[in-house]
Scaffold this active site. Sequence first.
Site, PDB file in Angstrom:
ATOM      1  N   GLY A  73      57.869 -28.838 -15.295  1.00 54.01           N
ATOM      2  CA  GLY A  73      58.122 -28.471 -13.913  1.00 54.01           C
ATOM      3  C   GLY A  73      59.445 -27.763 -13.691  1.00 54.01           C
ATOM      4  CB  CYS A  99      52.373 -35.792  -0.402  1.00 53.12           C
ATOM      5  SG  CYS A  99      53.011 -36.824  -1.749  1.00 53.12           S
ATOM      6  CG  HIS A 127      50.665 -23.283   2.033  1.00 51.46           C
ATOM      7  ND1 HIS A 127      51.409 -22.486   1.207  1.00 51.46           N
ATOM      8  CD2 HIS A 127      49.420 -23.327   1.501  1.00 51.46           C
ATOM      9  CE1 HIS A 127      50.652 -22.072   0.204  1.00 51.46           C
ATOM     10  NE2 HIS A 127      49.441 -22.568   0.363  1.00 51.46           N
ATOM     11  CG  ASP A 187      60.217 -35.206  -2.940  1.00 48.51           C
ATOM     12  OD1 ASP A 187      59.793 -34.123  -2.528  1.00 48.51           O
ATOM     13  OD2 ASP A 187      59.776 -35.786  -3.950  1.00 48.51           O
ATOM     14  N   PRO A 188      58.379 -36.853  -0.575  1.00 53.47           N
ATOM     15  CG  PRO A 188      56.844 -35.947   0.911  1.00 53.47           C
ATOM     16  CD  PRO A 188      58.113 -35.627   0.202  1.00 53.47           C
ATOM     17  N   GLY A 189      56.968 -36.959  -3.045  1.00 51.42           N
ATOM     18  CA  GLY A 189      56.628 -37.154  -4.454  1.00 51.42           C
ATOM     19  C   GLY A 189      57.452 -38.238  -5.097  1.00 51.42           C
ATOM     20  CB  THR A 249      60.959 -32.715  -7.404  1.00 49.54           C
ATOM     21  OG1 THR A 249      61.665 -33.121  -8.586  1.00 49.54           O
ATOM     22  CG2 THR A 249      61.364 -31.303  -7.015  1.00 49.54           C
ATOM     23  CG  ASP A 263      48.205 -22.082  -6.563  1.00 49.50           C
ATOM     24  OD1 ASP A 263      47.486 -23.095  -6.518  1.00 49.50           O
ATOM     25  OD2 ASP A 263      48.331 -21.304  -5.615  1.00 49.50           O
TER      26      ASP A 263
END
Length: 587
Positions: A504, A414, A221, A567-569, A512, A112
């Site tokens: 970021g 993701c 979430h 980490d999925p990213g 990340t 966001d």
Amino acid sequence: MADKEFINSPKNCVSDSLSGLLSTSPSLTRIKTHPHCIITTNLPNTVPLISGGGSGHEPAHVGYVAKGMLSGAVCGGCFASPSINEILATILSLTTIEKPSCLLIVKNYTGDVLNFTLAAKKANTIHGRDVKIVVVADDCAVPLSKGITGRRGVAGTIFVHKCAGAVADAGGSIDDVVGTAEMIKNRLLSLGVSLMGVTIPGQPAPKPMVDDKFSLGMGIHGEAGVSMEAMADSKGIVKSMCDLIVEYGYDVSGNDQMVKVKEGDEVAVMVNNLGGASTFELYVVANDVCEYFKAMGVVVKKCYVGSFMTSFNMRGVSTSLLVLNGESEKILKLLDAPTESKAWQMAETMTGREVEEPSIDLGEGGRDVCEFEEKAVDGWEGIARKCIEGAIESLISKEGNLTKWDQIVGDGDCGITMKRGAEKVKEMLESGKLSYGKPAQMMNDLAEAAGSSMGGTSGVLFEIFFRACCEELKGWQEGGAKAVDGEGLRKAFVAGVKEVEKSGGAGIGSRTMNDALIVAADVCNGGGDMGAILKAATDGSDRTKEMEAKAGRSNYLPFDVIKGTPDPGSKAVQFILEGVAKGLKLG
């Protein structure tokens, strides 16, 4: 198997829900070209307020779009932040060159904050607007010292909407509105508890909690809380929740000087249904919250009870405190100011309507165009297409893996987010809208694809990456070199990674996508071939299994929850590079 749900399809559920809202709200409308952007026809006298975020928290934020509160809400996918283009379109629909001021109220989640910040930057620098941002971080479940992400923004944000909206509706200036929003956010404390997790539409139900436990500090979430506590009656649960709120303290000065709630303080309380609690239970909790603070000698001037910021069907409640000390009369007047918000009071049922496309110039075909005279590069087109097709195939085929990992360490979106981006690129490729024969323009088109389709943190970071690559390739060619040569492409990749790291804020070891990107860029910058670059990214993503998170949504989770899961990213980065490597081999 998914829970039984009142939806038609997971794909269209956000649009269907917003259409239902519009059909019962005569003062609301949607931007025709951005149907998830809802605005009010009853604008404030001076400064419009915009908020938004992932859908699933209704009535937040769209329920507060009304005279006296918000002027617009930008609704992302389920638990995913909206795109930059959607936010920008909403800003430009509610402002003009003559009346350029606008306030964005943003909950403190990485996606966001990044998306709203970049949209505001575009509005200000390109379109001559005066957009300000206030980021709300009121969740007492996240220690102040935990990582770089900071506290989450939760239900206390609605107090900011109400008070800042009242000032705007009374004709206050942008400085007045921002000052009020900052004052309120610095006086907020919130915490939630849950008896069970949340089910996202179309997704399998979460594993049930242990019967004799409840989650203290569970996120909106579905993120794991501070701890699992022994199940108790309402008074016991409320005591655990309010003890943590009181111990945490608030920052009325805005200078990290924490002050604890104490005897004699005056507060406004919000007891919020997280989605699955009954009204009956909610008033039991409200009574226990008021009794708790009465026993402390804290004066509860107002107690708001209802569904203000939910989490789909989560069986839980949250408590928010707005400390009134020193500004009690002023704040209470703002809270009592009239508003036509559906979420704040009852509203009539009528048929909504649409407006024509706003007069917004977003470039050719509604997308940003790379303003650069670039000729197609011989030999580039075939290789580039195969690399892109390889990346698309790799991401789509790995959706299940990414989703599985993200359900453990994040919010489970993701895989869907990456697949959405890959499908958008595929659509542009097949329709001839992706200029893969021109390196700089291709990077610009990939940035547009990411920004317009993905949403969330990943979407904005990939857009930032590709735009930086575009600028580097433009500069490379303007300097007389061929963009397709090895050195030019290496510099573009490195430039993109550096901009992602800068924007970021996460470096190596943060758990990340940067744990794969940065090491890959280092090898690339050192002259390594594609095999070495891919190996570096793979090793980097594998190392995240044993990392404690310092950024992203994993930062909110205990290490024993995320340990052993990558980490999925970072894995998505690996899969993209695997596809590129396959394309190069085929080429």
